[in-house]
Design an enzyme around this catalytic site. Structure first.
Site, PDB file in Angstrom:
ATOM      1  N   GLY B  15       0.832  -1.207   0.000  1.00  0.00           N
ATOM      2  CA  GLY B  15       0.000   0.000   0.000  1.00  0.00           C
ATOM      3  C   GLY B  15       0.859   1.246   0.000  1.00  0.00           C
ATOM      4  O   GLY B  15       1.853   1.311   0.705  1.00  0.00           O
ATOM      5  N   THR B 143       5.639   2.062   5.526  1.00  0.00           N
ATOM      6  CA  THR B 143       4.294   1.611   5.866  1.00  0.00           C
ATOM      7  C   THR B 143       3.633   2.586   6.814  1.00  0.00           C
ATOM      8  O   THR B 143       4.204   2.944   7.837  1.00  0.00           O
ATOM      9  CB  THR B 143       4.258   0.203   6.495  1.00  0.00           C
ATOM     10  OG1 THR B 143       2.937  -0.015   7.019  1.00  0.00           O
ATOM     11  CG2 THR B 143       5.241   0.026   7.638  1.00  0.00           C
ATOM     12  N   ASP B 145       1.335   1.757   8.547  1.00  0.00           N
ATOM     13  CA  ASP B 145       0.954   0.932   9.703  1.00  0.00           C
ATOM     14  C   ASP B 145       2.001   0.954  10.812  1.00  0.00           C
ATOM     15  O   ASP B 145       1.719   0.571  11.948  1.00  0.00           O
ATOM     16  CB  ASP B 145       0.717  -0.517   9.260  1.00  0.00           C
ATOM     17  CG  ASP B 145      -0.533  -0.648   8.409  1.00  0.00           C
ATOM     18  OD1 ASP B 145      -1.424   0.206   8.541  1.00  0.00           O
ATOM     19  OD2 ASP B 145      -0.606  -1.592   7.612  1.00  0.00           O
ATOM     20  N   LEU B 298      -7.744   8.544   2.109  1.00  0.00           N
ATOM     21  CA  LEU B 298      -7.319   9.928   2.360  1.00  0.00           C
ATOM     22  C   LEU B 298      -6.132   9.988   3.311  1.00  0.00           C
ATOM     23  O   LEU B 298      -5.220  10.779   3.142  1.00  0.00           O
ATOM     24  CB  LEU B 298      -8.487  10.732   2.951  1.00  0.00           C
ATOM     25  CG  LEU B 298      -9.743  10.844   2.072  1.00  0.00           C
ATOM     26  CD1 LEU B 298     -10.935  11.282   2.912  1.00  0.00           C
ATOM     27  CD2 LEU B 298      -9.514  11.805   0.918  1.00  0.00           C
TER      28      LEU B 298
END
Lengths: 412, 412
Positions: B15, B143, B145, B298
């Site tokens: 991602g 990332t 995350d 977003l």
């Protein structure tokens, strides 16, 4: 006109915007300096604050905090959605407002809002005239929907438009990184007018925006929509769509409210709103990976992406309301008269009759919508672009926004 | 170690983030200047571009456009989610990669991604060692995350955290304007680690953020959640909640995947995701006006709110990967070693073994989560705050972002 001395009340009403507090700053700062205005009162939750006698003494605020209102999103004094009765049917509220006006010797009333708020403002104005109470009433425009009649545009619209265009440009980058393709559906506010959804096309004009834009000014056709998406997805491997929340079928039913469709077939209300609904329909039809993104409240409070032009014009509209009222004008809303000749944008305030403004919606002209009803034409872009210009110098603490902290001292 | 001359391949995977292209810039700009690197190739869609022999000649790009990568969100070269087989079971892909490496005399491989990408990077590194092909392999972290093992934090996390905190602060203003009250639920990314949802608490630390924060590191209890919301809503008249998309019940079921609950009772999959699901449950339980907001893509592409610290560190990690590889290092991922003593933040790169990094997730330490499991403790704030500092000087055209435009010339 004769000179009028007395207190003023300022109130905010309807859905907030990124810059409604900039208008508040324009009204309050101008009023505090004016010798004819003896006291500046802020109504808590708009007209409800007047009815409930909940008024803040704005003179007790720190001037530096008041100035931060220019960069603080949402309604700092609180807002309301309160529909005033027809005074000929029920004048209870009007009598109460008159009582409060008399109690504090209020001679100036400034009301900051959109269509419904201008209706409130107009009714109060006419009532005060009818009962012969000398009070100057001025509307200060506000609405991200940009649908107030008579004015070139409305404070709040441009900052939301800039948020929408910027977010679309960023999502555009993200939504096409994989070779597997994706359909991305952006849901944008605007129940009856498509100004905001149309602003997504700014992103396209700058190379990274929606392929398709659907506005509520024209009927939505699900089959045509699916064919449009399918065609572009097959052609490009990706498709980005911007839809106004207010898109509706030819029979007037909102697409967002459609309980059952051939493609989802549950017969239950959609929990996730329009974007989720369209995403599921597109997924079913095309088999593509689909993501629905609802900009939700973010688009109307994204002050970090505010247009400096919008902030300055909002302050200007508040200032103009006070100055004109003190000069003897009443029963008007401040509007904007703009020229865009040869790419040079000039914006001046003008005064519009409250009677004309109240309850009339300004929609996107049909000639600015393309023939296929899935995009906007260049005049729309030319109209919006000057409005979003300029970056405000946002006050921050530790790289996070520093919003105004008001004391909100209630008048005893 | 001996000097090694040859081409390099750089690829992006997983991602995207707001700053993964800043890492790309760090790698590409450094590699283009290095005399030992004869050619800089960019893989289209990560490792897939290597497998498909789709490689861009980065030397043909305009240097000014390459520099704009620092401010361009998402993966400019395209990304992929491609799981490499165990080479002992199926070495087809590895043979193909070796073939491409030999074809272009590739002696340096830089792979930019998160956990899965580091697994890919590690497998390729070990395979090249096994077959005795001299190639230096370096992982460049990425990332939102923030769950890569061994490093203080991951490039991309801070900008997403800043986006989340700022958006929460703005929505906080908006979600309490009416006197009727509201519960607002913010859905934040993070399937297994709660770093991003925790970042919403930065907004609270600065006076305008969620009352409740739920992370996936601890089990979610719907009854306790509803009691928490109900209590705060009754106490304050409003309640703001931040939830990680990965919150799950004690049995491991994701709350977002729960098909049926006593409170919505349809027995159908929720279309609108977690925020919509929780909103409907809260509405049913409390009767409050509820709004669910999903930050969706977003939050990971909001480059206009990027942290300058994050951008600079991303560039630094790419640069360090190239410099260390040329100096003879291989089989490592660049990480960050940071100190925050007495409020002074210092960040240096370090090198971590790919074997250790691949497939190990770093979660929020349980002692940073409060006892009630509905918030984070001060050490979490102290950890995140330095990372989000600094405002980049974003290139704009007409007040809209000016992203990099790459030519992407395929190597013949």
């Amino acid at each position: 006109m004769s000179e009028l001395k007395g207190a003023c009340i300022f109130g905010q009403s309807g859905g907030p915007t990124s810059v409604i507090n900039a208008s508040a700053y324009g009204v309050i700062a101008t009023a505090l300096k004016n010798p004819n205005i003896t006291r500046v009162l802020g109504a808590e939750h708009g007209i409800k604050g007047v009815l409930n006698d909940r008024l803040f003494d704005m003179g007790q605020e720190d001037p530096a905090e008041l100035e931060l209102l220019k960069y603080t999103p949402s309604s700092a004094l609180g807002s309301c959605r309160y529909k005033m009765a027809d005074p000929d049917v029920d004048d209870t509220d009007y009598k109460r407002i008159l009582e409060i006006f008399k109690k504090y010797d209020v001679r100036y009333f400034f009301y900051n809002g959109g269509n419904d708020s201008m209706d409130t403002c107009n009714k109060i104005s006419k009532y005060m005239q009818k009962v012969g109470y000398d009070c100057r009433v001025m509307g200060v425009p506000k609405t991200i929907d940009n649908d107030l009649f008579g004015t070139d545009h409305c404070p709040g619209f441009a900052s939301a438009a800039k948020y929408i265009a910027t977010s679309c440009m960023e999502v555009y980058q993200d939504a096409r990184v994989y070779d597997t393709g994706m359909v991305c559906i952006m849901e944008i506010m605007g129940r009856h007018a498509g100004w905001l959804a149309g602003a997504a096309a700014l992103a396209t004009a700058y190379g990274a925006g929606p392929d398709l834009v659907y506005l509520p000014e024209v009927d939505f056709d699900m089959d045509k929509f699916l064919a449009d998406v399918d065609r572009i997805y097959k052609e490009k491997g990706n498709c980005m769509v911007a839809v106004s929340e207010g898109i509706h079928y030819a029979d007037g039913t909102f697409v967002s409210e459609a309980k059952t469709s051939a493609t989802d077939g549950f017969g239950h209300a959609q929990l996730g709103g329009l974007a989720a609904h369209l995403a599921s329909v597109v997924k079913e039809k095309t088999g593509a990976k689909v993501r629905g993104i609802e900009l939700s409240l973010l688009q109307r409070c994204g002050a970090h992406l505010a247009s400096e032009t919008d902030i300055e014009e909002s302050v200007m509209s508040g200032k103009a309301a006070v100055e004109n009222a003190v000069a003897g004008i009443t029963d008007k809303m401040v509007g904007f008269q703009c020229t865009r000749d040869n790419g040079k944008y000039v914006c001046k305030t003008e005064l519009l009759n409250l009677t004309d403004v109240a309850n009339t919606e300004k929609k996107v002209p049909l000639e600015w919508i393309n023939k296929e009803h899935n995009g906007v034409e260049q005049p729309f872009i030319d109209y919006v672009l000057p409005l979003i210009q300029g970056e405000p110098n946002l006050p921050k603490v530790d790289s996070l926004p520093r919003f105004a902290k008001l004391k909100k001292v209630l008048v005893k």
